[in-house]
Motif scaffolding. Structure first.
Motif, mmCIF file in Angstrom:
data_model
loop_
_atom_site.group_PDB
_atom_site.id
_atom_site.type_symbol
_atom_site.label_atom_id
_atom_site.label_comp_id
_atom_site.label_asym_id
_atom_site.label_seq_id
_atom_site.Cartn_x
_atom_site.Cartn_y
_atom_site.Cartn_z
ATOM 1 N N LEU A 1 28.977 23.690 45.432
ATOM 2 C CA LEU A 1 30.314 24.153 45.784
ATOM 3 C C LEU A 1 30.342 25.622 46.187
ATOM 4 C CD1 LEU A 1 32.322 22.231 43.051
ATOM 5 C CD2 LEU A 1 32.229 21.719 45.497
ATOM 6 N N LEU A 2 29.530 26.460 45.557
ATOM 7 C CA LEU A 2 29.467 27.861 45.995
ATOM 8 C C LEU A 2 29.034 27.952 47.451
ATOM 9 C CD1 LEU A 2 27.797 29.733 42.981
ATOM 10 C CD2 LEU A 2 30.159 29.996 43.791
ATOM 11 N N LYS A 3 28.008 27.194 47.785
ATOM 12 C CA LYS A 3 27.512 27.188 49.163
ATOM 13 C C LYS A 3 28.566 26.644 50.123
ATOM 14 C CE LYS A 3 23.479 25.704 51.851
ATOM 15 N NZ LYS A 3 22.155 25.035 51.775
ATOM 16 N N ALA A 4 29.241 25.578 49.722
ATOM 17 C CA ALA A 4 30.275 24.985 50.571
ATOM 18 C C ALA A 4 31.426 25.948 50.822
ATOM 19 C CB ALA A 4 30.804 23.704 49.933
ATOM 20 N N ARG A 5 31.858 26.675 49.771
ATOM 21 C CA ARG A 5 32.963 27.617 49.942
ATOM 22 C C ARG A 5 32.593 28.721 50.947
ATOM 23 N NH1 ARG A 5 34.697 24.117 46.758
ATOM 24 N NH2 ARG A 5 34.625 23.197 48.835
ATOM 25 N N ALA A 6 31.332 29.141 50.957
ATOM 26 C CA ALA A 6 30.896 30.147 51.929
ATOM 27 C C ALA A 6 30.947 29.584 53.341
ATOM 28 C CB ALA A 6 29.480 30.617 51.596
ATOM 29 N N VAL A 7 30.403 28.393 53.514
ATOM 30 C CA VAL A 7 30.300 27.795 54.847
ATOM 31 C C VAL A 7 31.677 27.507 55.437
ATOM 32 C CG1 VAL A 7 29.544 25.742 56.106
ATOM 33 C CG2 VAL A 7 28.026 26.801 54.439
ATOM 34 N N GLU A 8 32.556 26.871 54.662
ATOM 35 C CA GLU A 8 33.838 26.445 55.216
ATOM 36 C C GLU A 8 34.776 27.619 55.488
ATOM 37 O OE1 GLU A 8 34.883 23.797 52.149
ATOM 38 O OE2 GLU A 8 35.815 25.299 50.853
ATOM 39 N N ASN A 9 34.549 28.733 54.800
ATOM 40 C CA ASN A 9 35.421 29.898 54.967
ATOM 41 C C ASN A 9 34.804 31.008 55.803
ATOM 42 O OD1 ASN A 9 37.808 29.148 53.363
ATOM 43 N ND2 ASN A 9 36.355 29.069 51.670
ATOM 44 N N LEU A 10 33.581 30.813 56.280
ATOM 45 C CA LEU A 10 32.870 31.830 57.056
ATOM 46 C C LEU A 10 32.974 33.197 56.380
ATOM 47 C CD1 LEU A 10 33.457 31.099 60.858
ATOM 48 C CD2 LEU A 10 31.308 31.029 59.599
ATOM 49 N N CYS A 11 32.652 33.198 55.083
ATOM 50 C CA CYS A 11 32.685 34.437 54.318
ATOM 51 C C CYS A 11 31.503 34.450 53.358
ATOM 52 C CB CYS A 11 33.993 34.578 53.549
ATOM 53 S SG CYS A 11 34.176 33.417 52.173
ATOM 54 N N TYR A 12 31.249 35.592 52.778
ATOM 55 C CA TYR A 12 30.280 35.653 51.690
ATOM 56 C C TYR A 12 30.910 35.026 50.451
ATOM 57 C CZ TYR A 12 27.306 38.793 54.379
ATOM 58 O OH TYR A 12 26.479 39.321 55.331
ATOM 59 N N CYS A 13 30.081 34.386 49.640
ATOM 60 C CA CYS A 13 30.572 33.791 48.397
ATOM 61 C C CYS A 13 29.644 34.191 47.256
ATOM 62 C CB CYS A 13 30.639 32.274 48.515
ATOM 63 S SG CYS A 13 31.370 31.463 47.075
ATOM 64 N N ILE A 14 30.227 34.735 46.207
ATOM 65 C CA ILE A 14 29.492 35.169 45.022
ATOM 66 C C ILE A 14 29.971 34.367 43.819
ATOM 67 C CG2 ILE A 14 29.219 37.080 43.377
ATOM 68 C CD1 ILE A 14 29.279 39.003 45.718
ATOM 69 N N GLY A 15 29.040 33.892 43.025
ATOM 70 C CA GLY A 15 29.379 33.224 41.773
ATOM 71 C C GLY A 15 28.595 33.841 40.630
ATOM 72 N N VAL A 16 29.276 34.247 39.561
ATOM 73 C CA VAL A 16 28.623 34.841 38.398
ATOM 74 C C VAL A 16 28.877 33.955 37.181
ATOM 75 C CG1 VAL A 16 28.466 36.832 36.875
ATOM 76 C CG2 VAL A 16 28.808 37.171 39.322
ATOM 77 N N GLN B 1 33.374 50.782 54.550
ATOM 78 C CA GLN B 1 31.947 50.681 54.800
ATOM 79 C C GLN B 1 31.573 49.253 55.157
ATOM 80 O OE1 GLN B 1 31.078 52.305 50.848
ATOM 81 N NE2 GLN B 1 30.154 50.336 50.277
ATOM 82 N N ASP B 2 30.481 49.116 55.905
ATOM 83 C CA ASP B 2 30.061 47.804 56.387
ATOM 84 C C ASP B 2 29.387 46.969 55.312
ATOM 85 O OD1 ASP B 2 31.068 48.103 58.952
ATOM 86 O OD2 ASP B 2 29.231 49.017 59.713
ATOM 87 N N ILE B 3 28.675 47.621 54.387
ATOM 88 C CA ILE B 3 28.028 46.870 53.326
ATOM 89 C C ILE B 3 28.661 47.229 51.985
ATOM 90 C CG2 ILE B 3 25.855 46.700 54.585
ATOM 91 C CD1 ILE B 3 24.738 48.825 52.651
ATOM 92 N N ILE B 4 28.611 46.276 51.071
ATOM 93 C CA ILE B 4 29.133 46.519 49.728
ATOM 94 C C ILE B 4 28.082 46.047 48.733
ATOM 95 C CG2 ILE B 4 30.431 44.332 49.771
ATOM 96 C CD1 ILE B 4 32.518 45.762 47.970
ATOM 97 N N LYS B 5 27.450 46.978 48.083
ATOM 98 C CA LYS B 5 26.381 46.626 47.154
ATOM 99 C C LYS B 5 26.998 46.114 45.854
ATOM 100 C CE LYS B 5 22.025 48.060 45.151
ATOM 101 N NZ LYS B 5 20.948 49.054 45.139
ATOM 102 N N THR B 6 26.656 44.892 45.524
ATOM 103 C CA THR B 6 27.289 44.199 44.405
ATOM 104 C C THR B 6 26.264 43.848 43.338
ATOM 105 O OG1 THR B 6 28.858 43.239 45.973
ATOM 106 C CG2 THR B 6 28.754 42.252 43.789
ATOM 107 N N ALA B 7 26.619 44.096 42.082
ATOM 108 C CA ALA B 7 25.762 43.754 40.948
ATOM 109 C C ALA B 7 26.393 42.606 40.179
ATOM 110 C CB ALA B 7 25.582 44.958 40.034
ATOM 111 N N LEU B 8 25.635 41.535 39.974
ATOM 112 C CA LEU B 8 26.086 40.367 39.240
ATOM 113 C C LEU B 8 25.409 40.396 37.868
ATOM 114 C CD1 LEU B 8 26.031 39.730 42.393
ATOM 115 C CD2 LEU B 8 25.920 37.334 41.736
#
Length: 257
Positions: A179-194, A2-9
């Motif tokens: 750092l959470l924001k940086a990890r998303a930007v440099e890896n061109l991916c979504y980044c989640i931190g809980v 699926q294209d979206i993945i609904k995630t609960a933190l």
């Protein structure tokens, strides 16, 4: 797939070294999740808090928490991830468990143990990263202090989602946000931190700041209080920006020794 993945933190306080109590609280929170949730993310050491007394809470891979995670995942038809203390062959590990709805389990042992708290003296370190595949998503789960080491988090497998579970205290929470924001930007991916909230047995305060960032580092969710946050990462946005920007084509090649 699926294209979206609904995630609960699940951003929650943790009762010090009381696995049964923490499991009970978390089961209630999970049972109250929105029905279309795909993935639930719990904090680091969610059964105990960030303890340096592993012998008081350690379990094996067939222990009560592992059984609990399988039951809750099956009952709610969701995947669940978070870390607990595991004892294996006389050694202790801060181990992240990724439990699928069908009961399948994959795991990752924390690579960077937190020397400031003496974690390196108590827990053995992991040597391998984990990339799980779930509903068509490639997910790389890491633990707390790993966030400070961009080489370990580098997107060499073209994963879609980078995920950190943590007990990150108030004095350094600004670094967590950056750092959470940086990890998303440099890896061109979504980044989640809980992260957790509340105070632990040692008097350390935890302010939450659980968050989700998209591939451009834009914040999708954020909280500083006890609550469950939701986010729906979208794979179409990953494809669009990776095709448009192509920054990952220029990444350095390296090998872990």
């Amino acid at each position: 797939m699926q294209d979206i993945i609904k995630t609960a933190l699940i951003q929650t306080p943790l009762v010090w070294e009381k696995p049964q109590v923490n499991r009970k609280v978390l089961r209630q929170k999970i049972n109250e999740l929105q029905r279309d949730t795909d993935l639930v993310v719990l904090p680091e050491m969610f059964t105990s808090g960030f303890t340096m007394n592993p012998e008081t809470v350690a379990e094996n891979m067939e222990g009560e928490t592992m059984t609990w995670m399988r039951e809750v995942a099956k009952e709610n038809e969701i995947a669940i991830t978070g870390s607990i203390v595991i004892r294996e062959q006389g050694k202790y590990y801060n181990r992240l468990l990724f439990v699928y709805p069908d009961g399948k389990v994959e795991h990752y042992d924390k690579k960077h143990t937190f020397t400031l708290a003496g974690e390196d003296k108590v827990y053995d370190t992991g040597t391998k990263r984990l990339v799980v595949e779930y509903k068509g998503w490639k997910i790389c789960p890491l633990i707390c202090y790993d966030l400070r080491f961009p080489v370990w988090a580098r997107n060499t497998e073209n994963f879609d989602l980078l995920l950190f579970v943590a007990n990150w205290p108030s004095p350094r929470i600004g670094s967590w946000d950056i750092l959470l924001k940086a990890r998303a930007v440099e890896n061109l991916c979504y980044c989640i931190g809980v992260n957790r909230v509340g105070e632990d047995h040692n008097g350390h305060q935890y302010p939450g700041h659980s968050a989700v960032y998209d591939v451009l580092g834009r914040q999708m969710a954020f909280s500083q209080k006890e609550e469950t946050l939701y986010a729906t990462p979208d794979k179409e946005k990953i494809t669009y920006y990776r095709d448009k920007l192509r920054f990952l084509d220029d990444r350095d090649e390296f090998q872990f020794l």
